[in-house]
Design a protein around this motif. Sequence first.
Motif, PDB file in Angstrom:
ATOM      1  N   THR A 406     -53.835  -0.850 -46.905  1.00 41.50           N
ATOM      2  CA  THR A 406     -52.671  -0.432 -47.675  1.00 41.50           C
ATOM      3  C   THR A 406     -51.920   0.670 -46.924  1.00 41.50           C
ATOM      4  O   THR A 406     -52.445   1.288 -45.992  1.00 41.50           O
ATOM      5  CB  THR A 406     -53.097   0.087 -49.047  1.00 41.50           C
ATOM      6  OG1 THR A 406     -53.910   1.255 -48.872  1.00 41.50           O
ATOM      7  CG2 THR A 406     -53.889  -0.972 -49.814  1.00 41.50           C
ATOM      8  N   ALA A 407     -50.692   0.941 -47.388  1.00 41.19           N
ATOM      9  CA  ALA A 407     -49.882   1.984 -46.757  1.00 41.19           C
ATOM     10  C   ALA A 407     -50.535   3.351 -46.924  1.00 41.19           C
ATOM     11  O   ALA A 407     -50.495   4.196 -46.015  1.00 41.19           O
ATOM     12  CB  ALA A 407     -48.478   1.980 -47.365  1.00 41.19           C
ATOM     13  N   VAL A 420     -42.986   3.063 -45.924  1.00 44.07           N
ATOM     14  CA  VAL A 420     -42.372   2.482 -47.124  1.00 44.07           C
ATOM     15  C   VAL A 420     -42.172   0.993 -46.865  1.00 44.07           C
ATOM     16  O   VAL A 420     -41.389   0.599 -45.991  1.00 44.07           O
ATOM     17  CB  VAL A 420     -41.034   3.162 -47.444  1.00 44.07           C
ATOM     18  CG1 VAL A 420     -40.393   2.513 -48.673  1.00 44.07           C
ATOM     19  CG2 VAL A 420     -41.227   4.654 -47.666  1.00 44.07           C
ATOM     20  N   LEU A 421     -42.887   0.169 -47.620  1.00 49.51           N
ATOM     21  CA  LEU A 421     -42.839  -1.278 -47.437  1.00 49.51           C
ATOM     22  C   LEU A 421     -42.489  -1.943 -48.755  1.00 49.51           C
ATOM     23  O   LEU A 421     -43.000  -1.562 -49.816  1.00 49.51           O
ATOM     24  CB  LEU A 421     -44.192  -1.809 -46.939  1.00 49.51           C
ATOM     25  CG  LEU A 421     -44.661  -1.304 -45.578  1.00 49.51           C
ATOM     26  CD1 LEU A 421     -46.111  -1.721 -45.336  1.00 49.51           C
ATOM     27  CD2 LEU A 421     -43.772  -1.840 -44.470  1.00 49.51           C
ATOM     28  N   GLY A 422     -41.613  -2.950 -48.679  1.00 42.15           N
ATOM     29  CA  GLY A 422     -41.267  -3.711 -49.859  1.00 42.15           C
ATOM     30  C   GLY A 422     -42.190  -4.901 -50.032  1.00 42.15           C
ATOM     31  O   GLY A 422     -43.079  -5.154 -49.212  1.00 42.15           O
ATOM     32  N   GLU A 423     -41.975  -5.631 -51.097  1.00 41.30           N
ATOM     33  CA  GLU A 423     -42.794  -6.813 -51.345  1.00 41.30           C
ATOM     34  C   GLU A 423     -42.563  -7.847 -50.239  1.00 41.30           C
ATOM     35  O   GLU A 423     -41.427  -8.163 -49.892  1.00 41.30           O
ATOM     36  CB  GLU A 423     -42.428  -7.414 -52.700  1.00 41.30           C
ATOM     37  CG  GLU A 423     -43.280  -8.620 -53.071  1.00 41.30           C
ATOM     38  CD  GLU A 423     -42.909  -9.178 -54.438  1.00 41.30           C
ATOM     39  OE1 GLU A 423     -43.457 -10.237 -54.820  1.00 41.30           O
ATOM     40  OE2 GLU A 423     -42.066  -8.569 -55.116  1.00 41.30           O
ATOM     41  N   GLU A 425     -43.294  -7.421 -47.104  1.00 43.92           N
ATOM     42  CA  GLU A 425     -43.102  -6.763 -45.808  1.00 43.92           C
ATOM     43  C   GLU A 425     -44.432  -6.194 -45.320  1.00 43.92           C
ATOM     44  O   GLU A 425     -45.265  -5.764 -46.117  1.00 43.92           O
ATOM     45  CB  GLU A 425     -42.065  -5.649 -45.909  1.00 43.92           C
ATOM     46  CG  GLU A 425     -40.659  -6.133 -46.217  1.00 43.92           C
ATOM     47  CD  GLU A 425     -39.674  -4.984 -46.265  1.00 43.92           C
ATOM     48  OE1 GLU A 425     -38.473  -5.225 -46.068  1.00 43.92           O
ATOM     49  OE2 GLU A 425     -40.107  -3.827 -46.495  1.00 43.92           O
ATOM     50  N   ASP A 495     -48.078  -3.036 -48.782  1.00 45.22           N
ATOM     51  CA  ASP A 495     -47.617  -1.948 -49.651  1.00 45.22           C
ATOM     52  C   ASP A 495     -48.698  -1.344 -50.530  1.00 45.22           C
ATOM     53  O   ASP A 495     -48.712  -0.132 -50.760  1.00 45.22           O
ATOM     54  CB  ASP A 495     -46.451  -2.421 -50.521  1.00 45.22           C
ATOM     55  CG  ASP A 495     -46.786  -3.691 -51.298  1.00 45.22           C
ATOM     56  OD1 ASP A 495     -47.869  -4.247 -51.082  1.00 45.22           O
ATOM     57  OD2 ASP A 495     -45.946  -4.124 -52.117  1.00 45.22           O
ATOM     58  N   THR A 499     -51.257  -6.093 -53.678  1.00 43.69           N
ATOM     59  CA  THR A 499     -51.034  -7.112 -52.649  1.00 43.69           C
ATOM     60  C   THR A 499     -52.364  -7.536 -52.028  1.00 43.69           C
ATOM     61  O   THR A 499     -52.576  -8.729 -51.761  1.00 43.69           O
ATOM     62  CB  THR A 499     -50.098  -6.569 -51.552  1.00 43.69           C
ATOM     63  OG1 THR A 499     -48.874  -6.152 -52.151  1.00 43.69           O
ATOM     64  CG2 THR A 499     -49.815  -7.638 -50.511  1.00 43.69           C
TER      65      THR A 499
END
Length: 560
Positions: A406-407, A420-423, A425, A495, A499
């Motif tokens: 995870t981030a 910062v990651l979107g769905e 990504e 993210d 996920t």
Amino acid sequence: MRKLSFYPKLAARSIKNNRQFYLPYILTVIGTCAAMYILYALNFDPGFSQLGEGTTNGQAYVSMFMTIGIFLVSVFCFIFLVYTNSFLMKRRTKELGLYSVLGMGKKNIAGIMVFESLYIAVIGIVLGLALGILLHKLMTLLLYSLMRLPVPFGFSVQLPAVLSTAMFFALMIFLTLILNLWRVGRSKPVELLRGGNVGEKEPKINWFIVIIGVLSLGGGYFIAMWTPDSMWAIALYFVAVFLVIIGTYCLFTSLSIMALKALRKNKRYYYKAKHFISVSGMLYRMKRNGVGLANICIIATMVMVMISGTLSLYLGCDEIVKLNTPTDIVVQGRHYYHYTTDENGEIDPEQAVPINPDALNNYVLDLFAEAGAEPTSGYQIEDLDVNTEVITKNGSTVFTNFYIITADTYAAITGEEAPVLGEGEALAVFSVAGANDQLREGFRFQEYDLDGNLTGNPGPEFTIVGECENILNNIVRTDALLAAGEENYVLMVVDGTETLDEIGKTTVTGIYYWEGRYNFATLSDAEQNALYDAFWAENHDFSAADCGYVAYFRTDTRVD
């Protein structure tokens, strides 16, 4: 009756009169016998289980290495004893020939040689075992000291080790006796009498031995250079050592002769005063001393490898501990996505509950609080290991191993800000395997059922929005890092936990790892160890803590 007593007396007198030749051979038997006993005794030692105490397979690993070491030392002892015996017999040919001239038949000579071998076996094995028993305690003290284990008191003799060692060397001496009897049986009395004066024939090139040597030595060095990770290195290390030993013996005895003959054919080089005598002399000396030089080479190499390897492991212990347990206490949980089903094919609802990392962390902190301890610092990491087939943007399928974090985990293990990651990504770093080049454009996971069959439904899809090479120097799970060097492997940053859970449920083959890492700077070494022992003995109830289904839970500790 007189005839029976004649052979032992003559054999004893022969050993005494030829002590300058027999002494090196007997010392060889004593030294190798002592070394062999020490290896066997370490393997059979009743306190041996302490070497693996606190580890999953520690005792099995030490036992495996001792067993492989016994095999390699056995091979070396056999070659060394055969060579030393050959050296001894070459200097006794005149004496044996004199026996024949004086009226002894080959059966009489064989009787003398039988008692000589018996004397050597008794002296060599008994003194070798005695020396090994004395040195075994010293070796045990050194081994326990290096492994930082409490040194056991007392002195013991391992009967299985005594029997194994005695049987091995009795067999070796018996084989050399058979070899000596065969040599005497094939020789004529006159040849034996003149054995010390007969000039040696020019050595011939044995191409079969040369080919075996080149293949063995090449194979050993290929394994050493090709080994992709530490697990393969452990599995193949002794195979490579064995091949190098065989190749060294073959090349010293055959390739050296081939090289010297090639130099002799070069007239410009050979017909010079400083080269003529040296090349001619070396050609005959290598035939006689090739095995001895190979022994020296192998022993010197073994000593250097042993010293450098032991020092590297010993001096690198702290770094290894810091890599695997970077904080005082590491708490780990696992969640397997291999769900079990009942007779109706329904998934166990408890297993389907996703991991709740925050609940896990709070639960562990509560356990510490109950023990009267509070971490001074700490963090948690999450990752998912998946072996699955994905579909690339161009429609091709690629089977790949994924290590997904995870981030927040990325930020924890690198010290940087969380990306910062979107769905859909992801950041990624790819292994060197060419198949992963197709994945850089993006890919989609496929959905599998519990039996491992494709359902036809699409899984999560990802676009690679950046590289994260800096993560390689900070990953603690070294098995994944090492595998990334040679196999199809992708290290991904997504993210969040949701996920990870979505990917795990889709592929059904994933294993989710959670680690809570905690430092206790206010506790002494003894207090940290007591906390670790109490925590390990605790019966953790995750269902009551609403942490999700955790199939495995463990703690590690490191006290600075």
